[in-house]
Design a protein around this motif. Sequence first.
Motif, PDB file in Angstrom:
ATOM      1  N   SER A 394       0.905  -1.300   0.074  1.00 16.45           N
ATOM      2  CA  SER A 394      -0.266   0.029   0.092  1.00 16.45           C
ATOM      3  C   SER A 394       0.745   1.293  -0.110  1.00 16.45           C
ATOM      4  O   SER A 394       1.898   1.229   0.515  1.00 16.45           O
ATOM      5  CB  SER A 394      -1.019   0.014   1.268  1.00 16.45           C
ATOM      6  OG  SER A 394      -1.531   1.418   1.385  1.00 16.45           O
ATOM      7  N   THR A 395       0.479   2.124  -0.465  1.00 15.26           N
ATOM      8  CA  THR A 395       1.020   3.811  -0.672  1.00 15.26           C
ATOM      9  C   THR A 395       0.622   4.673   0.362  1.00 15.26           C
ATOM     10  O   THR A 395       0.653   5.714   0.366  1.00 15.26           O
ATOM     11  CB  THR A 395       1.150   4.199  -2.012  1.00 15.26           C
ATOM     12  OG1 THR A 395      -0.334   4.450  -2.328  1.00 15.26           O
ATOM     13  CG2 THR A 395       1.817   3.228  -2.959  1.00 15.26           C
ATOM     14  N   VAL A 396      -0.356   4.265   1.340  1.00 15.32           N
ATOM     15  CA  VAL A 396      -0.935   4.839   2.296  1.00 15.32           C
ATOM     16  C   VAL A 396       0.187   5.707   3.146  1.00 15.32           C
ATOM     17  O   VAL A 396       1.192   4.790   3.766  1.00 15.32           O
ATOM     18  CB  VAL A 396      -1.687   4.298   3.238  1.00 15.32           C
ATOM     19  CG1 VAL A 396      -2.285   5.183   4.478  1.00 15.32           C
ATOM     20  CG2 VAL A 396      -3.066   3.883   2.649  1.00 15.32           C
ATOM     21  N   LYS A 397       0.302   6.979   3.462  1.00 13.92           N
ATOM     22  CA  LYS A 397       1.303   7.536   4.029  1.00 13.92           C
ATOM     23  C   LYS A 397       1.105   7.858   5.465  1.00 13.92           C
ATOM     24  O   LYS A 397       0.461   8.662   5.990  1.00 13.92           O
ATOM     25  CB  LYS A 397       1.776   8.818   3.074  1.00 13.92           C
ATOM     26  CG  LYS A 397       3.202   9.483   3.642  1.00 13.92           C
ATOM     27  CD  LYS A 397       3.391  10.768   2.760  1.00 13.92           C
ATOM     28  CE  LYS A 397       4.579  11.260   2.979  1.00 13.92           C
ATOM     29  NZ  LYS A 397       5.058  12.419   1.908  1.00 13.92           N
ATOM     30  N   SER A 398       1.404   7.012   6.096  1.00 10.99           N
ATOM     31  CA  SER A 398       1.027   6.966   7.774  1.00 10.99           C
ATOM     32  C   SER A 398       2.422   7.564   8.372  1.00 10.99           C
ATOM     33  O   SER A 398       3.169   7.400   8.603  1.00 10.99           O
ATOM     34  CB  SER A 398       0.944   5.426   8.277  1.00 10.99           C
ATOM     35  OG  SER A 398       0.684   5.436   9.619  1.00 10.99           O
ATOM     36  N   ALA A 399       1.562   8.700   9.416  1.00 13.59           N
ATOM     37  CA  ALA A 399       2.674   9.372  10.169  1.00 13.59           C
ATOM     38  C   ALA A 399       2.646   8.887  11.568  1.00 13.59           C
ATOM     39  O   ALA A 399       3.306   9.359  12.441  1.00 13.59           O
ATOM     40  CB  ALA A 399       2.080  10.874  10.247  1.00 13.59           C
ATOM     41  N   ALA A 400       1.844   7.821  11.630  1.00 16.80           N
ATOM     42  CA  ALA A 400       1.718   7.122  13.087  1.00 16.80           C
ATOM     43  C   ALA A 400       1.848   5.624  12.699  1.00 16.80           C
ATOM     44  O   ALA A 400       1.837   5.293  11.750  1.00 16.80           O
ATOM     45  CB  ALA A 400       0.270   7.326  13.787  1.00 16.80           C
ATOM     46  N   LEU A 401       2.240   4.775  14.027  1.00 12.56           N
ATOM     47  CA  LEU A 401       2.263   3.245  13.801  1.00 12.56           C
ATOM     48  C   LEU A 401       0.770   2.944  14.133  1.00 12.56           C
ATOM     49  O   LEU A 401       0.142   3.357  14.812  1.00 12.56           O
ATOM     50  CB  LEU A 401       3.073   2.921  15.059  1.00 12.56           C
ATOM     51  CG  LEU A 401       3.163   1.337  15.094  1.00 12.56           C
ATOM     52  CD1 LEU A 401       4.514   0.998  15.668  1.00 12.56           C
ATOM     53  CD2 LEU A 401       2.057   0.598  15.622  1.00 12.56           C
ATOM     54  N   PRO A 402       0.257   2.106  12.997  1.00 17.30           N
ATOM     55  CA  PRO A 402      -1.274   2.007  12.844  1.00 17.30           C
ATOM     56  C   PRO A 402      -1.336   0.881  13.781  1.00 17.30           C
ATOM     57  O   PRO A 402      -0.580   0.141  14.296  1.00 17.30           O
ATOM     58  CB  PRO A 402      -1.394   1.331  11.520  1.00 17.30           C
ATOM     59  CG  PRO A 402      -0.336   2.030  10.790  1.00 17.30           C
ATOM     60  CD  PRO A 402       0.791   1.979  11.744  1.00 17.30           C
ATOM     61  N   ARG A 403      -2.640   0.588  14.412  1.00 14.64           N
ATOM     62  CA  ARG A 403      -3.168  -0.348  15.118  1.00 14.64           C
ATOM     63  C   ARG A 403      -4.376  -1.020  14.349  1.00 14.64           C
ATOM     64  O   ARG A 403      -5.220  -0.548  13.920  1.00 14.64           O
ATOM     65  CB  ARG A 403      -3.765   0.279  16.403  1.00 14.64           C
ATOM     66  CG  ARG A 403      -4.032  -0.966  17.361  1.00 14.64           C
ATOM     67  CD  ARG A 403      -3.895  -0.541  18.918  1.00 14.64           C
ATOM     68  NE  ARG A 403      -2.815  -0.396  19.103  1.00 14.64           N
ATOM     69  CZ  ARG A 403      -2.209  -0.014  20.447  1.00 14.64           C
ATOM     70  NH1 ARG A 403      -3.103   0.274  21.385  1.00 14.64           N
ATOM     71  NH2 ARG A 403      -1.087   0.296  20.841  1.00 14.64           N
TER      72      ARG A 403
END
Length: 484
Positions: A394-403
């Motif tokens: 995926s290319t989603v640009k996460s600025a956090a660690l997801p849960r």
Amino acid sequence: MPFLPRALVRPAALTAALLGLVAGVGSASAASPEYGPLPPRNPATAANGTATMHGDSASSDTTPYAGPGTGAVSSSRTALASACPTVVIGDDGYPVTLCTTIFGQTPTVHLLDPGNGSDLASLALPKGSLFGGVYAYLDQDNALVAVDGNDNLLRIGHHRTASGGWSLTVDQSTPLTAALPEGDNVVGLSPGWNGRVWFASTGGVIGTVDTGTGAVRTISTGEEVQNSISTIPGRTAVATTHALYLLTEAPDGTPQISWRAPYDRGPARKPGQLSWGTGATPSFFGPGDGTEYVTITDNAAPHENLLVYRVADGTTPTPVCSIPVLTQYAASGTEDAVIASGRSVFVTNTYGYPYPALPAGAPASQPSSASFDGGLTRVDVNAEGTGCSTVWNSTVKSAALPRLSLGDNKIYTVTVTGPTDSIGAQTFASYAYGVIDPATGKQIARSGLGIGLLFNPLQMTGTTGPDGTLYQGTETGVVRIRRS
């Protein structure tokens, strides 16, 4: 944060950052049996999902609670002038957060009002190294267990005052100083199943402490530890900058190494990482009881690998797979822990993330800088437990660690758009609440939060409460996200 990631940025990373200084909405996938089960609840912690920075003592980065969902949400911010990597919630419903002040870099515990997020009480702790005093957990009695800058293991309770307000007090203190070399500090902390507390230091000391008797037993690996540690019944996992260790303990509490699995630490620290080696806290997971496997990422170049090992008796590690991840880009690396649940592991890319500051003594990165592209990869272990395969990139640009929520089968995070490729550029970046479909890696909801450091999560992870409220630590406090 875990200090910027260690899973939102590990806390230590989050502090480091402080020193320097609309997508379409679709339907979520149906419930999938490959997600879960939750790992066993540690009897020495609060409930899974809200007990530790990574949700539980196995560090699965999952939660049993449904999040705010894909509909309309509202958000509010609690300003604490601090970076807040750890938000935990006890069975009384009160969030407790361990933060580091922007000015003075003082570890400070805050008790928040579950109704409106206001700061009900605070307690400053002695400060130590950049990576010390950040990882903590909530015990079975709703007390925060942490190590202060003087290397004391503390239990911090929140109590009603005579006037009806709240206070935070140190209810128990156990010294660890005699067990650590001069200048060393505790980084990782997690309870065992027998009442002892496990810890690991930046200098590679691994130990247990009996807080009833004060007895401390240690061994030394001689290798740096820059992440937290994880525990399941009878097993503890510690990742150094050279290898993954699986440990048990002798009857007197002395740690015993079951096996050591060296990994490819690459030619140097990568941009977007805080140390030279893995950026991940070890995570236990599995489709049976949630403890069959243990996983980390390595630091191989140009793409890091996800490493999965079988958790079993014996003195030799049993690899399940080593598979490159985040290959949609020219290079990859992470300062985040992974999400691990059932047979699935989700890895977040932090390669190129521009930390405003680095820990003292951090080696130069190779290359010296790179663009931050974000992105995630999902890898599944096969049904036989003999190999792995990539499910999606995926290319989603996460600025956090997801849960990952096992309550509604959605991945929750904070995404970023705008300038992020140089120090200070995040001041002008835009941050948004984001929901990802774990079946496809597609973003299925987005809602803007704000611009700049007030909303920058610095690769820290959020915690969802039983009522569905998502508490996300940021560079300057905590953001609460709820269904409208």
